[in-house]
Design an enzyme around this catalytic site. Structure first.
Site, PDB file in Angstrom:
ATOM      1  N   HIS A   1       0.837  -1.202   0.000  1.00 33.70           N
ATOM      2  CA  HIS A   1       0.000   0.000   0.000  1.00 33.70           C
ATOM      3  C   HIS A   1       0.873   1.253   0.000  1.00 33.70           C
ATOM      4  CE1 HIS A   1       0.783   0.743   4.210  1.00 33.70           C
ATOM      5  NE2 HIS A   1       0.268  -0.419   4.576  1.00 33.70           N
TER       6      HIS A   1
ATOM      7  N   HIS B   1       4.134   1.496   2.145  1.00 34.75           N
ATOM      8  CA  HIS B   1       5.297   0.750   1.659  1.00 34.75           C
ATOM      9  C   HIS B   1       5.953   1.509   0.504  1.00 34.75           C
ATOM     10  CE1 HIS B   1       2.583  -2.666   3.111  1.00 34.75           C
ATOM     11  NE2 HIS B   1       3.526  -2.542   4.005  1.00 34.75           N
TER      12      HIS B   1
ATOM     13  N   CYS C   1       1.558  -9.070  20.704  1.00 32.75           N
ATOM     14  CA  CYS C   1       0.757  -8.497  19.609  1.00 32.75           C
ATOM     15  C   CYS C   1       1.215  -9.155  18.308  1.00 32.75           C
ATOM     16  CB  CYS C   1       0.951  -6.985  19.514  1.00 32.75           C
ATOM     17  SG  CYS C   1       0.208  -6.322  17.998  1.00 32.75           S
TER      18      CYS C   1
ATOM     19  N   CYS D   1       2.339  -6.571  15.560  1.00 40.56           N
ATOM     20  CA  CYS D   1       3.725  -6.086  15.689  1.00 40.56           C
ATOM     21  C   CYS D   1       4.706  -7.238  15.733  1.00 40.56           C
ATOM     22  CB  CYS D   1       3.902  -5.300  16.981  1.00 40.56           C
ATOM     23  SG  CYS D   1       3.079  -3.721  17.005  1.00 40.56           S
TER      24      CYS D   1
ATOM     25  N   CYS E   1      -2.709  -3.263  22.047  1.00 42.58           N
ATOM     26  CA  CYS E   1      -1.534  -2.683  21.388  1.00 42.58           C
ATOM     27  C   CYS E   1      -1.905  -1.286  20.894  1.00 42.58           C
ATOM     28  CB  CYS E   1      -1.133  -3.561  20.197  1.00 42.58           C
ATOM     29  SG  CYS E   1      -0.099  -2.688  19.003  1.00 42.58           S
TER      30      CYS E   1
ATOM     31  N   HIS F   1      -1.923  -1.372  16.805  1.00 44.91           N
ATOM     32  CA  HIS F   1      -2.956  -2.163  16.112  1.00 44.91           C
ATOM     33  C   HIS F   1      -4.322  -2.113  16.792  1.00 44.91           C
ATOM     34  CE1 HIS F   1       0.820  -3.711  14.422  1.00 44.91           C
ATOM     35  NE2 HIS F   1       0.094  -3.804  13.314  1.00 44.91           N
TER      36      HIS F   1
ATOM     37  N   LYS G   1      -5.579   6.482  10.780  1.00 43.95           N
ATOM     38  CA  LYS G   1      -4.639   5.485  10.263  1.00 43.95           C
ATOM     39  C   LYS G   1      -5.266   4.772   9.069  1.00 43.95           C
ATOM     40  CE  LYS G   1      -1.976   1.770  12.405  1.00 43.95           C
ATOM     41  NZ  LYS G   1      -1.859   0.760  11.514  1.00 43.95           N
TER      42      LYS G   1
ATOM     43  N   LYS H   1      -7.356  -1.701   6.620  1.00 44.09           N
ATOM     44  CA  LYS H   1      -8.249  -2.458   5.760  1.00 44.09           C
ATOM     45  C   LYS H   1      -9.678  -2.375   6.270  1.00 44.09           C
ATOM     46  CE  LYS H   1      -5.845  -6.456   4.419  1.00 44.09           C
ATOM     47  NZ  LYS H   1      -5.802  -7.872   4.433  1.00 44.09           N
TER      48      LYS H   1
HETATM   49  O1  ME8 Z   1       6.997  -3.989   9.928  1.00 44.13           O
HETATM   50  N1  ME8 Z   1       2.813   5.526   6.343  1.00 44.13           N
HETATM   51  O2  ME8 Z   1       6.633  -4.844   7.814  1.00 44.13           O
HETATM   52  P1  ME8 Z   1       5.334  -4.019   7.337  1.00 44.13           P
HETATM   53  C1  ME8 Z   1       4.127   5.445   6.062  1.00 44.13           C
HETATM   54  N2  ME8 Z   1       8.226  -6.832   8.334  1.00 44.13           N
HETATM   55  N3  ME8 Z   1       4.808   4.292   6.010  1.00 44.13           N
HETATM   56  C2  ME8 Z   1       4.152   3.165   6.270  1.00 44.13           C
HETATM   57  C3  ME8 Z   1       2.767   3.165   6.578  1.00 44.13           C
HETATM   58  C4  ME8 Z   1       2.091   4.427   6.604  1.00 44.13           C
HETATM   59  N4  ME8 Z   1       0.813   4.551   6.859  1.00 44.13           N
HETATM   60  N5  ME8 Z   1       2.399   1.900   6.774  1.00 44.13           N
HETATM   61  C5  ME8 Z   1       3.496   1.116   6.580  1.00 44.13           C
HETATM   62  C6  ME8 Z   1       7.245  -4.776   9.049  1.00 44.13           C
HETATM   63  N6  ME8 Z   1       4.558   1.876   6.260  1.00 44.13           N
HETATM   64  C7  ME8 Z   1       8.380  -5.755   9.212  1.00 44.13           C
HETATM   65  C8  ME8 Z   1       9.689  -5.032   8.969  1.00 44.13           C
HETATM   66  S1  ME8 Z   1      12.343  -4.965   8.792  1.00 44.13           S
HETATM   67  C9  ME8 Z   1      13.626  -5.903   9.237  1.00 44.13           C
HETATM   68  C10 ME8 Z   1      10.904  -5.872   9.151  1.00 44.13           C
HETATM   69  C11 ME8 Z   1       5.896   1.410   5.930  1.00 44.13           C
HETATM   70  O3  ME8 Z   1       4.907  -4.666   6.083  1.00 44.13           O
HETATM   71  C12 ME8 Z   1       6.919   1.900   6.947  1.00 44.13           C
HETATM   72  O4  ME8 Z   1       8.189   1.841   6.381  1.00 44.13           O
HETATM   73  O5  ME8 Z   1       4.382  -3.882   8.442  1.00 44.13           O
HETATM   74  C13 ME8 Z   1       6.786   0.848   8.014  1.00 44.13           C
HETATM   75  O6  ME8 Z   1       7.880   0.848   8.906  1.00 44.13           O
HETATM   76  C14 ME8 Z   1       6.728  -0.399   7.169  1.00 44.13           C
HETATM   77  O7  ME8 Z   1       5.936   0.000   6.029  1.00 44.13           O
HETATM   78  C15 ME8 Z   1       6.091  -1.583   7.873  1.00 44.13           C
HETATM   79  O8  ME8 Z   1       5.939  -2.610   6.937  1.00 44.13           O
END
Ligand code: ME8
Length: 637
Positions: free
Chosen positions: A19, A22, A127, A130, A144, A147, A296, A299
């Protein structure tokens, strides 16, 4: 001496498709990678997917599939997305890849042998969102805070990493290394977490509860905890411990993360590295969240922004520009399509697009498309403009290096508005009537300033940058060292007239049908009796070899396909060939593409070119093709 720059994004969970959030982090990483390449540094850019753990297991169960199948499908979605938003990463890592599994097991064994991993029992509030235990102080009314879901109490025998042991060291390290975690507010947040003793980190899960993970090398009844596994990707990605790449890049590591994963990156990761005997990363760069309507994205609220839809509607350059320009790095920002349109119209359509279009047209009109040499007739305002350009180059560079990305762009836009004012004040259309010598100087200053702007916007808008540099005959190798001094453009260079680079967008959801919706061949039928053209007219049409990178059907249209085409740069074309071709069969095909058409919109989607097609004997449609593989981007004459 060669400088190195290693930039990483979080590896994303594969429980859902990508989304806006990312895309934000990954585009920022790409902007930084491009900027550092411009500086002449050797860059390595890593992104990928995080595929183990409870979250993936649970989602797979809900969907009636296996974790592996779910991971394969969603990982591919991330991988396919990056080229579409002009992200050029050097490696895409998956935590299920064998080299990563080997690296994690090797590190686990080393830390275990060193005595920093022990067996014990623990109970805590977990959680799944997280993928970590929450402390009493972090929890809000049993839930949490991120979430907003009740936590489950988990008690079991597990392996633990002696994280508390390294707390005093980490506090000192953070205090002695300003900028280690930046911006400042996140450094303070981490120091806050470290004020009291931290628990040791539970780094295993019993296989009888969760089998989807990397097996512990010293106990086959357990798999590795997903965060301990995931963080190590940053080392696997550059070939830790032996590869030359690891030795070149590790000390220059720039991690980019959202504020949601500050604790794993600010606390777990440096202590893990310390236990492994690896020096800490260079900087942890933490950004805020994109919210939608001040809440936030989620979904369940149905307000998740689909990045592809935005890119398709407004074009990849404009989308990237908005993401960088409208968020203060480190703070939250609100996403709305209205804000995007406003920004697009003001900064791109009006300020930059009009500037390039009116300036190039003047060179064509007054100098027959040849850049004039500046005459001796200079005035103070010429010097002021060139001095401002030099100042902006320096300012932009400092700000980009300090991750003040939006102010770096603001700085470039001060130059763009100064240039627009310069044009209004010098009034070339008046000079054309009475003072051709002064006109030459003025036009040279205008085009030279445009060149500088075009190089500076490259990290954020690589497509527009190339287009503009191409129009003014300056598309050699672009580099930061080559920007200055002012006055690099060679007089006599051919300047081509720009069509609207960023056509104005009226309002949300607006769509204009245009003749380009029809395949080229239909539009060319029956032009009248005398349809001869001058050879020079034909020469103005730029037809190039394109290669289709991807094709998708346009929703609610049985005819239109949206294509990403490599013509030396990536452009998007919306073409009416959906009845004749399956989107799935098109990737990799060569095409003849008209590449200098004025961009338009079809069903609200930006289209930057037109492909050539003709009728088949059966009354269908066929693409104009080649009988041997052509060179992509070559001009068709
Ligand atoms: O946390 N605004 O993966 P994840 C800005 N797998 N950036 C956002 C966002 C938003 N609303 N939502 C998500 C994980 N992000 C772990 C990481 S690393 C070794 C493991 C971005 O799929 C932002 O970079 O939940 C956030 O930190 C990341 O997506 C979380 O991605």
């Amino acid at each position: 001496m060669k400088q190195f720059f290693y930039v990483t994004t979080p590896i994303y969970y594969v429980n859902a498709k990508p989304h806006l959030g990312h895309v934000y982090t990954t585009v920022i990483a790409d902007v930084l990678a491009r900027f550092h390449k411009l500086l002449g540094e050797e860059v390595f850019f890593l992104t990928g997917t995080d595929e183990h753990g409870d979250k993936i297991m649970e989602t797979a169960k809900e969907l009636g599939t296996t974790p592996k199948a779910l991971a394969d499908e969603n990982s591919q979605r991330f991988r396919d997305l990056w080229p579409l938003v002009q992200v050029e990463n050097d490696r895409f890592i998956r935590t299920t890849e064998p080299d990563h599994v080997r690296t994690v097991q090797r590190i686990l064994q080393e830390v275990y042998d060193k005595g920093d991993i022990y067996f014990g029992e623990y109970g805590g509030h977990y959680c799944t969102g997280c993928e970590r235990f929450m402390t009493e102080t972090e929890m809000v009314e049993g839930s949490c805070p991120i979430h907003q879901k009740p936590l489950s109490f988990v008690q079991e025998q597990n392996y633990f990493f002696r994280m508390e042991k390294y707390r005093p060291w980490l506090v000192e390290y953070i205090k002695n290394n300003p900028g280690f975690i930046r911006p400042e507010r996140y450094k303070n947040e981490v120091l806050g977490m470290l004020r009291e003793p931290i628990d040791d980190l539970c780094i295993s899960r019993p296989k009888k509860r969760l089998s989807w993970g990397i097996e512990l090398p010293f106990d086959t009844e357990y798999v590795c905890y997903v965060w301990f596994d995931a963080l190590i990707n940053y080392l696997t990605g550059i070939g830790y411990p032996d590869a030359e790449r690891f030795h070149k890049f590790w000390s220059q590591t720039q991690h980019l993360v959202g504020k949601d994963i500050l604790k794993p990156h600010g606390v777990y990761w440096p202590t893990m590295l310390k236990a492994m005997g690896v020096e800490p990363y260079r900087n942890l760069n933490v950004h805020g969240f994109w919210n939608v309507d001040a809440t936030k994205m989620s979904k369940s609220l149905g307000n998740v922004v689909d990045p592809l839809e935005m890119k398709n509607k407004y074009g990849v350059d404009a989308f990237r520009y908005f993401l960088v320009r409208d968020m203060v790095f480190g703070l939250d920002s609100n996403f709305s399509e209205e804000a995007l349109i406003e920004r697009y119209n003001a900064d791109l359509a009006n300020d930059l697009g009009n500037l390039v279009s009116r300036s190039t047209k003047m060179v064509v009109k007054y100098f027959d498309g040849h850049l004039p040499a500046p005459s001796g007739q200079t005035e103070d305002m010429d010097r002021e403009l060139s001095e401002l350009a030099v100042k902006v180059v320096n300012d932009f560079t400092t700000r980009m290096a300090a991750l003040e990305l939006h102010t770096a762009l603001i700085s470039v836009w001060t130059l763009i508005s100064a240039l627009n004012k310069y044009i209004d004040r010098t009034a070339p259309w008046e000079l054309a009537k009475k003072n051709p010598e002064r006109l030459a100087t003025v036009m040279y200053h205008i085009m030279e300033t445009i060149r500088i702007v075009a190089v500076l916007i490259f990290p954020v808008m690589p497509g527009a940058s190339h287009t503009i540099l191409g129009l003014i005959g300056a598309s050699g190798d672009i580099s930061h060292a080559g920007i200055l001094p002012f006055g690099k453009l060679s007089p006599g260079t051919i300047v081509s007239p720009a069509q609207a680079l960023f056509p104005r967008v009226e309002k949300v959801g607006e769509s204009r049908e245009s003749p380009q919706a029809r395949p080229a061949v239909k539009a060319q039928k029956d032009q009248g009796t005398d349809n001869t053209v001058d050879i020079s007219d034909f020469g103005r049409i730029e037809i190039k070899v394109g290669k289709i990178l991807s094709a998708e059907a346009v929703e609610k249209s049985d005819k239109l396909l949206i294509l990403q085409v490599d013509v030396g740069r990536t452009i998007q074309i919306v073409a009416g060939i959906g009845k004749a071709y399956n989107p799935g069969d098109l990737a990799g095909r060569y095409l003849a593409v008209v590449t200098n058409l004025k961009p338009t919109k079809l069903m609200g989607l930006a289209s930057e070119g037109m492909l050539l097609a003709t009728d088949t004997e059966e009354g269908g449609l066929t693409l104009v093709g080649f009988d041997r593989p052509p060179r992509v981007g070559a001009r068709i004459r």
